[in-house]
Scaffold this motif. Structure first.
Motif, PDB file in Angstrom:
ATOM      1  N   ASN A   1       0.843  -1.189   0.000  1.00 58.21           N
ATOM      2  CA  ASN A   1       0.000   0.000   0.000  1.00 58.21           C
ATOM      3  C   ASN A   1       0.884   1.246   0.000  1.00 58.21           C
ATOM      4  O   ASN A   1       1.872   1.308   0.732  1.00 58.21           O
ATOM      5  N   ILE A   2       0.524   2.246  -0.783  1.00 54.53           N
ATOM      6  CA  ILE A   2       1.355   3.437  -0.877  1.00 54.53           C
ATOM      7  C   ILE A   2       1.082   4.468   0.224  1.00 54.53           C
ATOM      8  O   ILE A   2       1.906   5.347   0.461  1.00 54.53           O
ATOM      9  N   SER A   3      -0.028   4.362   0.915  1.00 52.73           N
ATOM     10  CA  SER A   3      -0.364   5.386   1.907  1.00 52.73           C
ATOM     11  C   SER A   3       0.430   5.213   3.196  1.00 52.73           C
ATOM     12  O   SER A   3       0.872   4.124   3.535  1.00 52.73           O
ATOM     13  N   GLY A   4       0.634   6.343   3.898  1.00 54.42           N
ATOM     14  CA  GLY A   4       1.217   6.302   5.228  1.00 54.42           C
ATOM     15  C   GLY A   4       2.722   6.402   5.314  1.00 54.42           C
ATOM     16  O   GLY A   4       3.311   5.994   6.309  1.00 54.42           O
ATOM     17  N   CYS A   5       3.396   6.986   4.334  1.00 54.59           N
ATOM     18  CA  CYS A   5       4.857   7.126   4.418  1.00 54.59           C
ATOM     19  C   CYS A   5       5.202   8.109   5.540  1.00 54.59           C
ATOM     20  O   CYS A   5       4.662   9.217   5.580  1.00 54.59           O
ATOM     21  N   PRO A   6       6.090   7.720   6.469  1.00 53.87           N
ATOM     22  CA  PRO A   6       6.455   8.626   7.557  1.00 53.87           C
ATOM     23  C   PRO A   6       7.183   9.891   7.091  1.00 53.87           C
ATOM     24  O   PRO A   6       7.270  10.860   7.834  1.00 53.87           O
ATOM     25  N   LYS A   7       7.674   9.900   5.868  1.00 53.81           N
ATOM     26  CA  LYS A   7       8.332  11.089   5.311  1.00 53.81           C
ATOM     27  C   LYS A   7       7.326  12.024   4.647  1.00 53.81           C
ATOM     28  O   LYS A   7       7.696  13.036   4.082  1.00 53.81           O
ATOM     29  N   GLY A   8       6.028  11.661   4.712  1.00 48.90           N
ATOM     30  CA  GLY A   8       4.970  12.482   4.149  1.00 48.90           C
ATOM     31  C   GLY A   8       4.446  11.949   2.830  1.00 48.90           C
ATOM     32  O   GLY A   8       5.188  11.399   2.038  1.00 48.90           O
ATOM     33  N   GLY A   9       3.166  12.093   2.643  1.00 45.70           N
ATOM     34  CA  GLY A   9       2.529  11.662   1.400  1.00 45.70           C
ATOM     35  C   GLY A   9       2.515  10.151   1.240  1.00 45.70           C
ATOM     36  O   GLY A   9       2.244   9.414   2.182  1.00 45.70           O
ATOM     37  N   SER A  10       2.843   9.704   0.048  1.00 50.98           N
ATOM     38  CA  SER A  10       2.769   8.284  -0.298  1.00 50.98           C
ATOM     39  C   SER A  10       4.151   7.650  -0.373  1.00 50.98           C
ATOM     40  O   SER A  10       5.131   8.305  -0.727  1.00 50.98           O
ATOM     41  N   HIS A  11       4.193   6.343  -0.060  1.00 45.54           N
ATOM     42  CA  HIS A  11       5.426   5.568  -0.266  1.00 45.54           C
ATOM     43  C   HIS A  11       5.745   5.515  -1.758  1.00 45.54           C
ATOM     44  O   HIS A  11       4.844   5.579  -2.596  1.00 45.54           O
ATOM     45  N   GLN A  12       7.011   5.398  -2.080  1.00 48.86           N
ATOM     46  CA  GLN A  12       7.467   5.196  -3.465  1.00 48.86           C
ATOM     47  C   GLN A  12       8.166   3.838  -3.503  1.00 48.86           C
ATOM     48  O   GLN A  12       9.383   3.744  -3.333  1.00 48.86           O
ATOM     49  N   TRP A  13       7.376   2.769  -3.671  1.00 45.10           N
ATOM     50  CA  TRP A  13       7.898   1.404  -3.597  1.00 45.10           C
ATOM     51  C   TRP A  13       8.692   1.009  -4.828  1.00 45.10           C
ATOM     52  O   TRP A  13       8.276   1.254  -5.955  1.00 45.10           O
ATOM     53  N   ASN A  14       9.816   0.378  -4.604  1.00 40.48           N
ATOM     54  CA  ASN A  14      10.648  -0.191  -5.662  1.00 40.48           C
ATOM     55  C   ASN A  14      10.830  -1.678  -5.375  1.00 40.48           C
ATOM     56  O   ASN A  14      11.234  -2.043  -4.264  1.00 40.48           O
ATOM     57  N   PRO A  15      10.524  -2.549  -6.345  1.00 43.03           N
ATOM     58  CA  PRO A  15      10.762  -3.977  -6.139  1.00 43.03           C
ATOM     59  C   PRO A  15      12.255  -4.267  -6.186  1.00 43.03           C
ATOM     60  O   PRO A  15      12.956  -3.798  -7.081  1.00 43.03           O
ATOM     61  N   LEU A  16      12.744  -5.000  -5.183  1.00 41.71           N
ATOM     62  CA  LEU A  16      14.173  -5.314  -5.122  1.00 41.71           C
ATOM     63  C   LEU A  16      14.497  -6.682  -5.683  1.00 41.71           C
ATOM     64  O   LEU A  16      15.544  -6.874  -6.289  1.00 41.71           O
ATOM     65  N   GLY A  17      13.618  -7.653  -5.446  1.00 43.37           N
ATOM     66  CA  GLY A  17      13.874  -8.999  -5.943  1.00 43.37           C
ATOM     67  C   GLY A  17      13.123 -10.035  -5.141  1.00 43.37           C
ATOM     68  O   GLY A  17      12.499  -9.737  -4.128  1.00 43.37           O
ATOM     69  N   GLU A  18      13.209 -11.271  -5.605  1.00 44.07           N
ATOM     70  CA  GLU A  18      12.522 -12.375  -4.948  1.00 44.07           C
ATOM     71  C   GLU A  18      13.203 -12.721  -3.626  1.00 44.07           C
ATOM     72  O   GLU A  18      14.422 -12.822  -3.542  1.00 44.07           O
ATOM     73  N   ALA A  19      12.395 -12.860  -2.583  1.00 41.04           N
ATOM     74  CA  ALA A  19      12.915 -13.203  -1.255  1.00 41.04           C
ATOM     75  C   ALA A  19      13.624 -14.548  -1.305  1.00 41.04           C
ATOM     76  O   ALA A  19      13.199 -15.466  -1.997  1.00 41.04           O
ATOM     77  N   GLY A  20      14.724 -14.638  -0.583  1.00 38.44           N
ATOM     78  CA  GLY A  20      15.507 -15.860  -0.552  1.00 38.44           C
ATOM     79  C   GLY A  20      16.283 -15.957   0.740  1.00 38.44           C
ATOM     80  O   GLY A  20      15.901 -15.376   1.754  1.00 38.44           O
ATOM     81  N   SER A  21      17.413 -16.648   0.706  1.00 37.27           N
ATOM     82  CA  SER A  21      18.186 -16.873   1.931  1.00 37.27           C
ATOM     83  C   SER A  21      19.569 -16.223   1.916  1.00 37.27           C
ATOM     84  O   SER A  21      20.305 -16.307   2.892  1.00 37.27           O
ATOM     85  N   THR A  22      19.927 -15.550   0.826  1.00 32.32           N
ATOM     86  CA  THR A  22      21.236 -14.894   0.753  1.00 32.32           C
ATOM     87  C   THR A  22      21.107 -13.441   1.191  1.00 32.32           C
ATOM     88  O   THR A  22      20.258 -12.711   0.690  1.00 32.32           O
ATOM     89  N   ASN A  23      21.960 -13.031   2.145  1.00 31.06           N
ATOM     90  CA  ASN A  23      21.938 -11.657   2.644  1.00 31.06           C
ATOM     91  C   ASN A  23      22.708 -10.732   1.718  1.00 31.06           C
ATOM     92  O   ASN A  23      23.824 -11.046   1.301  1.00 31.06           O
ATOM     93  N   TYR A  24      22.111  -9.573   1.449  1.00 31.01           N
ATOM     94  CA  TYR A  24      22.745  -8.509   0.682  1.00 31.01           C
ATOM     95  C   TYR A  24      22.596  -7.218   1.472  1.00 31.01           C
ATOM     96  O   TYR A  24      21.541  -6.952   2.041  1.00 31.01           O
TER      97      TYR A  24
END
Length: 76
Positions: free
Chosen positions: A22-45
């Motif tokens: 959901n885009i609403s409720g960004c603590p920095k004001g207005g809407s979140h600006q979501w970016n997909p990072l990748g499929e969840a897995g077990s390797t830490n980055y």
């Protein structure tokens, strides 16, 4: 549907979800600006620029860094 990591470019929040959060409720004001990072897995980055840590199947997308124009991922 697979679970993916998403991060907000404005506030740096990272979340795992099957679809864009959901885009609403960004603590920095207005809407979140979501970016997909990748499929969840077990390797830490970790991003060298903002410090964000995610667990993905492969190197995450570079978009959405709060500290620079793009993430710089290091495999941990």
């Amino acid at each position: 549907m697979s679970v993916k990591w998403y991060c907000c470019k404005k506030c740096g929040t990272a979340i795992q979800k099957e679809s864009t959060p959901n885009i609403s409720g960004c603590p920095k004001g207005g809407s979140h600006q979501w970016n997909p990072l990748g499929e969840a897995g077990s390797t830490n980055y970790q991003c060298k620029k903002c410090g964000m840590m995610v667990q993905c199947k492969s190197t995450p997308n570079i978009n959405g860094c709060t500290a620079a124009s793009c993430h710089s991922w290091t495999k941990m």
